[in-house]
Design an enzyme around this catalytic site. Structure first.
Site, PDB file in Angstrom:
ATOM      1  N   THR A 166       0.845  -1.200   0.000  1.00 36.98           N
ATOM      2  CA  THR A 166       0.000   0.000   0.000  1.00 36.98           C
ATOM      3  C   THR A 166       0.877   1.246   0.000  1.00 36.98           C
ATOM      4  O   THR A 166       0.693   2.163  -0.810  1.00 36.98           O
ATOM      5  CB  THR A 166      -0.922   0.012   1.239  1.00 36.98           C
ATOM      6  N   CYS A 214     -10.107  -6.820   0.802  1.00 37.73           N
ATOM      7  CA  CYS A 214      -9.867  -5.429   1.174  1.00 37.73           C
ATOM      8  C   CYS A 214     -11.133  -4.602   1.135  1.00 37.73           C
ATOM      9  O   CYS A 214     -11.203  -3.547   1.737  1.00 37.73           O
ATOM     10  CB  CYS A 214      -8.821  -4.813   0.251  1.00 37.73           C
TER      11      CYS A 214
HETATM   12  C1  LIG Z   1      -2.264  -7.196  -0.551  1.00 37.49           C
HETATM   13  C2  LIG Z   1      -2.147  -6.291  -1.725  1.00 37.49           C
HETATM   14  C3  LIG Z   1      -1.815  -4.940  -1.564  1.00 37.49           C
HETATM   15  C4  LIG Z   1      -1.628  -4.313  -0.209  1.00 37.49           C
HETATM   16  O1  LIG Z   1      -0.430  -4.745   0.345  1.00 37.49           O
HETATM   17  P1  LIG Z   1      -0.073  -4.421   1.898  1.00 37.49           P
HETATM   18  O2  LIG Z   1       1.324  -4.885   2.024  1.00 37.49           O
HETATM   19  O3  LIG Z   1      -1.053  -5.208   2.697  1.00 37.49           O
HETATM   20  O4  LIG Z   1      -0.214  -2.963   2.085  1.00 37.49           O
HETATM   21  C5  LIG Z   1      -1.684  -4.173  -2.694  1.00 37.49           C
HETATM   22  N1  LIG Z   1      -1.872  -4.694  -3.918  1.00 37.49           N
HETATM   23  C6  LIG Z   1      -2.192  -5.984  -4.112  1.00 37.49           C
HETATM   24  C7  LIG Z   1      -2.363  -6.512  -5.493  1.00 37.49           C
HETATM   25  C8  LIG Z   1      -2.349  -6.824  -3.027  1.00 37.49           C
HETATM   26  O5  LIG Z   1      -2.669  -8.100  -3.213  1.00 37.49           O
END
Ligand SMILES: *Cc1c(COP(=O)(O)O)cnc(C)c1O
Length: 384
Positions: free
Chosen positions: A75, A329
């Site tokens: 993120t 999410c």
């Molecule tokens: C899980 C995910 C995120 C977020 O990652 P975090 O490390 O939890 O912030 C962003 N993009 C994709 C495609 C994801 O699967």
């Protein structure tokens, strides 16, 4: 421990591999130093560990160690890439190009920039979830500063043609960012061959700890300019201040190293299990596979089921298997998944969907049990 359902939600997160945990523990105990402390052994030890982790991660994607910036996850890496480029390239333009099926950690920073006066094009996808590269090429303008297309989708597992997209971006002289959260250590990634300028990664989708990720930022041909989004102690070449989270960084590198070593074997095994699950479920009839049949992650199966209520189905299977319907999410928002909607599904078919995410520790017996349970639940709901 009480009985717990079989975990098939590995796109949301994965358990930490024991070997990863073992490499992390000394950095909570005796090797607790701050890598920015340059005047004593505690600092040197920590710095050496971070250096080694940076080298491992860089090598994984054919980058240089100085091109890796540690962040709190994908993120933050996406936010830094998108907002950081937008702010640094104001003189070139204010147009960004992305895709309707991206993760909210890409779509939301873009929407934020839109409110600040930037222009964002969100390309649709084809019914199989793939981006049309001809359409993408046409959408790039002289004032396009960034193209952001994910490597592999977190809901439907679709793998985008990164090399073709990178080629187009390179020819057009626009920067190419990819969110590789679901792809790192699962698919071969090469920032040189694929002309990738910025790449986001995270540890917790590959059996590493939560709260750590990285952004690759190209330093040569071209040298990417980036505006810092976190200011402070000047760590990470001033681009991401904050004391480095050494145990997590060490664990991240170990997780990626293990993933790479097991990539071919894991892929083959997971594909077989996933195909077996699909075979069992298909015999219930009225099933749609969401996303491209072969251009997809080995551990992903996303289906829409005719004639059942998605919520009721999830309730009737949740004591046996932990899966999600739509994106984890956005599971707090009661809205059909934006990814399934982008494939052209009706609200009803988007709601009546299940995402199975298999993992390193998933067994053949578990797949049989899950397959039969879900099939039985579908039959029961349809005859009710
Ligand atoms: C899980 C995910 C995120 C977020 O990652 P975090 O490390 O939890 O912030 C962003 N993009 C994709 C495609 C994801 O699967």
């Amino acid at each position: 421990m009480p009985h717990r359902p079989i975990y098939l939600d590995h796109h949301a997160t994965t358990p930490v591999d024991e070997r990863v945990l073992d490499t992390m523990l000394p950095f909570f105990r005796e090797q607790f130093g701050n890598p920015s402390s340059t005047v004593h052994a505690y600092g040197w030890e920590a710095e050496a560990a971070v250096k080694q982790a940076r080298e491992t991660l860089a090598a994984t994607i054919h980058a240089e160690p100085e091109e890796i910036l540690f962040t709190s996850g994908a993120t933050e890496a996406n936010n830094l890439a998108i907002k950081g480029v937008a702010e640094a390239y104001l003189a070139k333009g204010r147009h960004l190009l992305t895709v309707a099926t991206e993760h909210s950690a890409v779509l939301d920073p873009c929407e934020y920039l839109e409110k600040l006066g930037f222009e964002v094009t969100r390309l649709p996808v084809q019914p199989d979830g793939l981006v049309d590269v001809v359409q993408l090429e046409k959408a790039i303008r002289p004032d396009t500063i960034l193209v952001s297309v994910m490597a592999a989708n977190n809901e439907i597992g679709v793998i985008q043609p990164l090399e073709a997209i990178g080629d187009i971006c390179h020819q057009k002289g626009t920067l190419f960012h990819t969110d590789a959260a679901q792809a790192i250590a699962k698919l071969p990634l090469d920032v040189q061959a694929m002309n990738i300028d910025l790449l986001s990664m995270t540890a917790h989708k590959v059996y590493g700890p939560k709260g750590i990720g990285a952004l690759y930022v190209r330093r040569r041909n071209p040298r990417v300019q980036l505006a810092a989004q976190l200011h402070g102690g000047g760590q990470e070449r001033g681009l991401r201040s904050g004391t480095l989270y050494v145990p997590q960084i060490v664990g991240f590198a170990k997780a990626v190293e293990l993933g790479l070593a097991k990539m071919a074997a894991d892929t083959k095994r997971l594909e077989q299990l996933r195909d077996r699950l699909w075979h069992i479920l298909q015999s219930a009839g009225g099933m749609h596979l969401n996303g491209h049949p072969t251009q997809r992650l080995a551990n992903n199966l996303n289906i829409s089921i005719e004639g059942v209520d998605g919520q009721a189905l999830l309730l009737s299977i949740q004591s046996v298997v932990a899966v999600s319907s739509g994106s984890a999410c956005s599971s707090t928002k009661i809205a059909p998944s934006h990814v399934l909607k982008a494939l052209g599904h009706s609200d009803a078919l988007a709601y009546a969907s299940l995402r199975f995410g298999l993992g390193r520790f998933t067994t053949a017996e578990e797949i049989e049990q899950v397959g039969e349970t879900v099939k039985g639940a579908i039959a029961a709901l349809r005859s009710a």
